[in-house]
Write a protein that holds these residues in place. Sequence first.
Motif, PDB file in Angstrom:
ATOM      1  N   MET A 155      42.723  39.597  36.164  1.00  0.00           N
ATOM      2  CA  MET A 155      41.372  39.449  35.634  1.00  0.00           C
ATOM      3  C   MET A 155      41.364  38.753  34.287  1.00  0.00           C
ATOM      4  O   MET A 155      40.304  38.460  33.738  1.00  0.00           O
ATOM      5  CB  MET A 155      40.687  40.818  35.518  1.00  0.00           C
ATOM      6  N   GLY A 161      34.270  42.631  34.880  1.00  0.00           N
ATOM      7  CA  GLY A 161      33.660  41.510  35.595  1.00  0.00           C
ATOM      8  C   GLY A 161      32.278  41.884  36.074  1.00  0.00           C
ATOM      9  O   GLY A 161      31.596  42.719  35.495  1.00  0.00           O
ATOM     10  N   ASP A 171      37.815  32.276  32.314  1.00  0.00           N
ATOM     11  CA  ASP A 171      39.247  32.091  32.530  1.00  0.00           C
ATOM     12  C   ASP A 171      40.016  32.384  31.257  1.00  0.00           C
ATOM     13  O   ASP A 171      39.588  32.045  30.166  1.00  0.00           O
ATOM     14  CB  ASP A 171      39.551  30.659  32.973  1.00  0.00           C
ATOM     15  N   ARG A 204      35.745  42.466  42.951  1.00  0.00           N
ATOM     16  CA  ARG A 204      36.129  41.674  41.778  1.00  0.00           C
ATOM     17  C   ARG A 204      37.396  40.875  42.037  1.00  0.00           C
ATOM     18  O   ARG A 204      37.503  39.703  41.643  1.00  0.00           O
ATOM     19  CB  ARG A 204      36.340  42.597  40.572  1.00  0.00           C
ATOM     20  N   ARG A 208      37.818  36.902  41.927  1.00  0.00           N
ATOM     21  CA  ARG A 208      38.757  36.310  40.981  1.00  0.00           C
ATOM     22  C   ARG A 208      39.781  35.421  41.686  1.00  0.00           C
ATOM     23  O   ARG A 208      40.118  34.324  41.206  1.00  0.00           O
ATOM     24  CB  ARG A 208      39.465  37.423  40.214  1.00  0.00           C
TER      25      ARG A 208
END
Length: 797
Positions: A155, A161, A171, A204, A208
């Motif tokens: 993450m 998130g 990022d 998530r 991702r």
Amino acid sequence: MAQLSLDFTDVVILSTVGLLSAAYYFFFKKDSRVVVSPATSPAANATKKEITKSSAGKKSLVEKLRSQNNENQLVFFYGSQTGTAEDLATRLGTECTKKYSLPVLVCDPEEYDMMELVEWIENEGTESTLFGFFMATYGEGEPTDNTVDFYEWIMAGSGKGDDEGEEEIDDDELLESGSLRGLPYVAFGLGNKTYEHYNAIGKRLDQRLAKLGGVRVGELGLGDDDDSMEEDFLAWKTAVLVDIAKHFGLQVTASGAQRDAPHVPLFDLVNVAEDNALERIYYGEHSNKTPRRWQMLKNGTLDQEDDPKYVETEKTTYDSKHPHYGRILKSRPLFVDVHDEYGFDSNLLLPKAGHKRYQVSDCKVRIERHCLHVDLDLGDSGLKYVTGDHVGVWPVNDEEHVQRLAQALNISHGVLDSVVQLNPNKKNMSAANAKMPFPAPCTVRTALVNYLDVSSTIKQHQLEILAKYADDPAERTALFELSENRERYVTLIEKSRKDLADILEAFPSIAVPIVVVIGELLPRIAVRYYSISSSSVEEPTKVGITAVMVRYAIPSCHPAHRADDKKNDSVVIREGLATSWLQRLHEQRTESASRTNGAAAAPFSQEDEALPIPRFHLPMYIRTSNFKLPKNPRLPVVMVGPGTGVAPFRAFVRERFHLAKTRPEMQVGPTWLFYGCRHPDKDFLYRDEFEQMEKEVADGSVKLDLRILKAYSRVEGQKKQYVQHMVQQHAEDVWNMIGKQKGSFYVCGDAKHMAHDVHETLTALALDHGNLGTEERAKTWVKDLKSQSRYLEDVWA
């Protein structure tokens, strides 16, 4: 503008700071990619040497995959708190091997350097490997313990998130977009719709991975434990097996049981000569390395029950894979003479009367309820906790249940007490990478008592295995039908929670080898978590557990396999594994019994220099939680916790009372607890403690605004009251403490009903007393409370 002047001392100090800063930059910042924690990952083009440095102590994922030397390879990672995600990953892997001859590696991400996913994609490509992620969501949208490092790395420090995928996740400069480009994966999330962050980790992670260039094969699977995790998994599995075959260019094969194919055991059973292996034998201890031994302190202080103290022969660090064994310092019942009553149809066969736990009359079963408080000693373990944390313990099975299973298996005491070792069976393709189900060598009895859950409900796919060992054709056919017909399985097996002994008794022609039982049919006993009910400020070296006994009666359908079978359906009594174990320990201590806490008989006496698990020592570890008191003790706290939901609030109240009593200069803020139970004279937990604190506050001995506000739901002649009703009655006070004085609001207990109702009450309270105007603004206010960590929940389904 003030004039700047420097004397000689200032110059020396500044010069020293400058030199230290330069040294720091030269030695530490020069190569910032070499890090200690995977929470900040190496760059996508980092070298293998750098990656190894950043994950010291982890196994190399790349080296492991290369050593497999397979044309095609499945690699499944699991995030599991209780073992379910690991079980589902293993099951899908086993089916892929059976159907498509695909080798599968099932990995704990905590053990491997997950950063090497980047290197694998760059150097090995994406055609011959398919990754899988089976991720459970724990608590309030948190990763499981074994995935924390991986989750923080993948993450890129972005925290939670967005659960709905509406916002982009930024990022990290060291894990660039596209660094996992082309990584093929399947994903299945495990969650519970009762919770606000339903399947958050699975969602998530999927989002991702896509952001980093991953390509999902098939649909994202989402399992709901509030409904049926198993059905969600089976539906997803059927489709994803086809997708996996297409990914590797393989011919899709039909699902369903393969009735004619013999079962090939996953392991071989090897007998070990006990007299040559005393130091290597496990006697029920949990360990991440080798067998553990304890010794009695010769001059150890005795507690009230005159239990001697023991210490491990080797000092070590304790964690979830190598738990500390905490001695029971105290165990006491919190209420007595409380019962649950169940009524049943007259055509059901009732349990035999005369049992000490329940009474049977007419068509009713009356079962005793028990609740215990248990204190565990942290001693010199080095373990620390903060009020609000959780404690995990590993229970053991009832030896009577183990003996019942042994009789159903038709195995003797000689077999039970034989020392065995499991080795991978070379005839089974899945065996090479199979995880050992328990520490060995040990006796079969030790495995069945201490390591394997003999009370677990038999799974549908396991009935196929049992069918292949049934000699009677009618029983064989019935078992295969149960393994293939979901509706029939749910009705006859799942709803009545039939375990392996139940199945063997219903289908007596099954002659399943013991190696299949202990190697494949019984899951590992899972850790059980309890909210710690003691204060780390008041009692830093002991951990309190509040446990109500799980014991209930349910109808049990007989899985008839012959047309002339006349056996009646019956009523059975089921017990919780962990709570019944705690009660047995309490009774053994009370009766000063000589039996050990579940460890199999061993050639040691209590006076030996090195002996197995000493009596009344429980395997335990501390799991940190976000459920914490405010750092400023002057701020108000409002707590809502009916039943055993009071456990962490007993700790909260005791801590705030302790501070107010011993450090009055702190001026501890208002401390209000809304507590609910059935009847004040029957199941009011910690009543004596709360009343004593209230008395000291009332007589002025302790200056604290302490309120214990009670709601009773089973008082004859009175209207039922629940905690949400009491919160509503004190709505203005609650708003003043939370809305105006910036206090914190806590809820602990049942998530589906109580916590939901309290949430609705708080929203209505904000609307009525906060001048917010609309319900939407009130909901936003409550949501903001949560985002500020001022509305915290410790709830369960």
